[in-house]
Design a protein around this motif. Sequence first.
Motif, PDB file in Angstrom:
ATOM      1  N   GLU A  86      28.539  36.446  34.211  1.00  0.00           N
ATOM      2  CA  GLU A  86      29.038  36.226  35.559  1.00  0.00           C
ATOM      3  C   GLU A  86      30.153  37.206  35.897  1.00  0.00           C
ATOM      4  OE1 GLU A  86      27.821  34.194  37.785  1.00  0.00           O
ATOM      5  OE2 GLU A  86      29.335  34.629  39.300  1.00  0.00           O
ATOM      6  N   ARG A  90      30.228  40.508  38.541  1.00  0.00           N
ATOM      7  CA  ARG A  90      31.209  40.626  39.619  1.00  0.00           C
ATOM      8  C   ARG A  90      31.982  41.926  39.506  1.00  0.00           C
ATOM      9  NH1 ARG A  90      34.342  34.884  40.339  1.00  0.00           N
ATOM     10  NH2 ARG A  90      32.564  33.509  39.954  1.00  0.00           N
ATOM     11  N   ARG A  93      30.127  44.791  40.903  1.00  0.00           N
ATOM     12  CA  ARG A  93      30.160  44.837  42.366  1.00  0.00           C
ATOM     13  C   ARG A  93      31.472  45.407  42.875  1.00  0.00           C
ATOM     14  NH1 ARG A  93      29.160  38.944  42.611  1.00  0.00           N
ATOM     15  NH2 ARG A  93      27.204  38.786  41.466  1.00  0.00           N
ATOM     16  N   GLN A  94      32.551  44.999  42.251  1.00  0.00           N
ATOM     17  CA  GLN A  94      33.864  45.315  42.803  1.00  0.00           C
ATOM     18  C   GLN A  94      34.536  46.527  42.170  1.00  0.00           C
ATOM     19  OE1 GLN A  94      34.667  40.537  43.305  1.00  0.00           O
ATOM     20  NE2 GLN A  94      36.441  41.903  43.305  1.00  0.00           N
ATOM     21  N   SER A 147      38.883  37.742  39.211  1.00  0.00           N
ATOM     22  CA  SER A 147      39.321  36.375  38.944  1.00  0.00           C
ATOM     23  C   SER A 147      40.092  36.269  37.630  1.00  0.00           C
ATOM     24  CB  SER A 147      38.114  35.434  38.900  1.00  0.00           C
ATOM     25  OG  SER A 147      38.504  34.158  38.445  1.00  0.00           O
TER      26      SER A 147
ATOM     27  N   ASP B  75      41.346  31.411  43.678  1.00  0.00           N
ATOM     28  CA  ASP B  75      40.717  31.694  42.388  1.00  0.00           C
ATOM     29  C   ASP B  75      40.323  30.402  41.677  1.00  0.00           C
ATOM     30  OD1 ASP B  75      39.805  33.022  40.161  1.00  0.00           O
ATOM     31  OD2 ASP B  75      41.781  33.404  39.324  1.00  0.00           O
ATOM     32  N   THR B  79      36.474  29.298  41.003  1.00  0.00           N
ATOM     33  CA  THR B  79      36.046  29.092  39.618  1.00  0.00           C
ATOM     34  C   THR B  79      35.514  27.682  39.417  1.00  0.00           C
ATOM     35  OG1 THR B  79      37.734  30.670  38.894  1.00  0.00           O
ATOM     36  CG2 THR B  79      36.757  29.250  37.209  1.00  0.00           C
ATOM     37  N   MET B  82      32.048  27.550  40.738  1.00  0.00           N
ATOM     38  CA  MET B  82      31.084  28.175  39.832  1.00  0.00           C
ATOM     39  C   MET B  82      30.738  27.258  38.671  1.00  0.00           C
ATOM     40  SD  MET B  82      31.403  31.459  37.365  1.00  0.00           S
ATOM     41  CE  MET B  82      32.146  30.430  36.133  1.00  0.00           C
ATOM     42  N   THR B 218      31.900  37.102  47.371  1.00  0.00           N
ATOM     43  CA  THR B 218      31.593  37.019  45.948  1.00  0.00           C
ATOM     44  C   THR B 218      30.960  35.683  45.604  1.00  0.00           C
ATOM     45  OG1 THR B 218      33.450  38.443  45.446  1.00  0.00           O
ATOM     46  CG2 THR B 218      32.552  37.133  43.634  1.00  0.00           C
TER      47      THR B 218
END
Lengths: 225, 225
Positions: A86, A90, A93-94, A147, B75, B79, B82, B218
């Motif tokens: 995960e 991410r 992507r960033q 994160s 955040d 989280t 998720m 995201t």
Amino acid sequence: MREEIDVFHDLRRRLCSGEFAYGTKLRAEALRKDYDCAASTVRENLLRLSELGLVDFQEQRGFRMPEYAPERQHDITATRIMLESEAACRAMRQGGVEWEAQLSAAHHKLSHIESRMSARGMTEELLRLWSAAELEFHQTLLSACGSPLLMELHLIVYYRYRQVNIEADRALTDLAENIEEHKNILDAALTGDEDLMRRRIYEHFKRHLVLGESAQTTTLVSLAG
Amino acid sequence: MREEIDVFHDLRRRLCSGEFAYGTKLRAEALRKDYDCAASTVRENLLRLSELGLVDFQEQRGFRMPEYAPERQHDITATRIMLESEAACRAMRQGGVEWEAQLSAAHHKLSHIESRMSARGMTEELLRLWSAAELEFHQTLLSACGSPLLMELHLIVYYRYRQVNIEADRALTDLAENIEEHKNILDAALTGDEDLMRRRIYEHFKRHLVLGESAQTTTLVSLAG
DNA sequence: TTTATGGTAAATCACGAAATTATAAGAAAT
DNA sequence: ATTTCTTATAATTTCGTGATTTACCATAAA
């Protein structure tokens, strides 16, 4: 051991180094001599480590190295796969060129140490260098995920993973595959293909998924979905 | 407060109850009076709580309630979404009728308390009952996921979520929506539709995602993929 | 052989005092 | 007026001890 060693970090290292057999009792009174401090100082740090799952603690019954259990190993490994996949995706992507460069650098360092290990065999010193480099590589992989909490959780799981796979690290059985897998993860990161990254991460850890089909299916499904 | 209160659990409760303002210094010497014990006992427990992220600890500078930061709130919430989505979906795959029954029961208890709150307003006692029932509902939702570690990580995040959203809980602004959302999650569980579950969980928590579009994307992407 | 019982040794926990370190306030110097 | 140094105060960490609890082992009873 004398003089100003950080008890918390050193104990964490030892708990993941294979020094203590699974289920070993950890007596504050005995450990204090290694750090030249009071038993209650050791106790404080064992309590903190127990909160992270690296030490078993029962009131009035003291501290122990956790018992080995295959389900535990499987659970820790599967959870690490999930978090790392995960976060890595991410990060892909960033993270920009800067992130790719950092990951390249981290891999280069790790790769250098792994080559040495494969050529001249393992030493205590080399294992310590490898530990640090391997952690840095995986943390860099996740560093652009955005994160801090996800990375914090990953670190908790990371140390448990190391603890429950101690033998695997000391025996250099899978070293060649390991080198290849780290390279494959780096390549996937540079490619930008998220599904590929998920597969590569799964490939890297799957040998520690010790339970039968039904349990593994869970991971595979979440990998597909 | 006197007599045999568990310091760890009570401190955790208080840290998530809004009793301490963000950034407040937490002095062991002061807190000891609440539990009629020694300062070092309080210190031990503050150390453990700092390992879980509910207390800020700096060497030689003591303990503090964490400072409020919107990025932190975002955040933590993201989280939690998720972890809770992942675990709930696994539970849907693996949990059978027994799990559905337990979830129904947990929802019924929670719903009963929420009705009371909405009718007669909030009291300290009612907030405590609600806290326990809400935690039990969410834990039951994940209980069939098959991963104790995933649930453990969820619990860590759960308390941080509660801590960083204290005001939101005390003000009963969103109570009506909350009741509806819990019901929707229960329905999704009984339906067996995983995508629906993910959407319902996201709907339940999204009001605490305080950051702008790019960051929210995201979460949305990982919700779609 | 298995199960209870008792006594002894050992470990754990809580405590408050002692030592260390940070913080604040005021004085001296730039 | 601002900075640096000094001193005093407060807070934090460490430590050794006594009290309590638990584990261990030998012996007796079933």
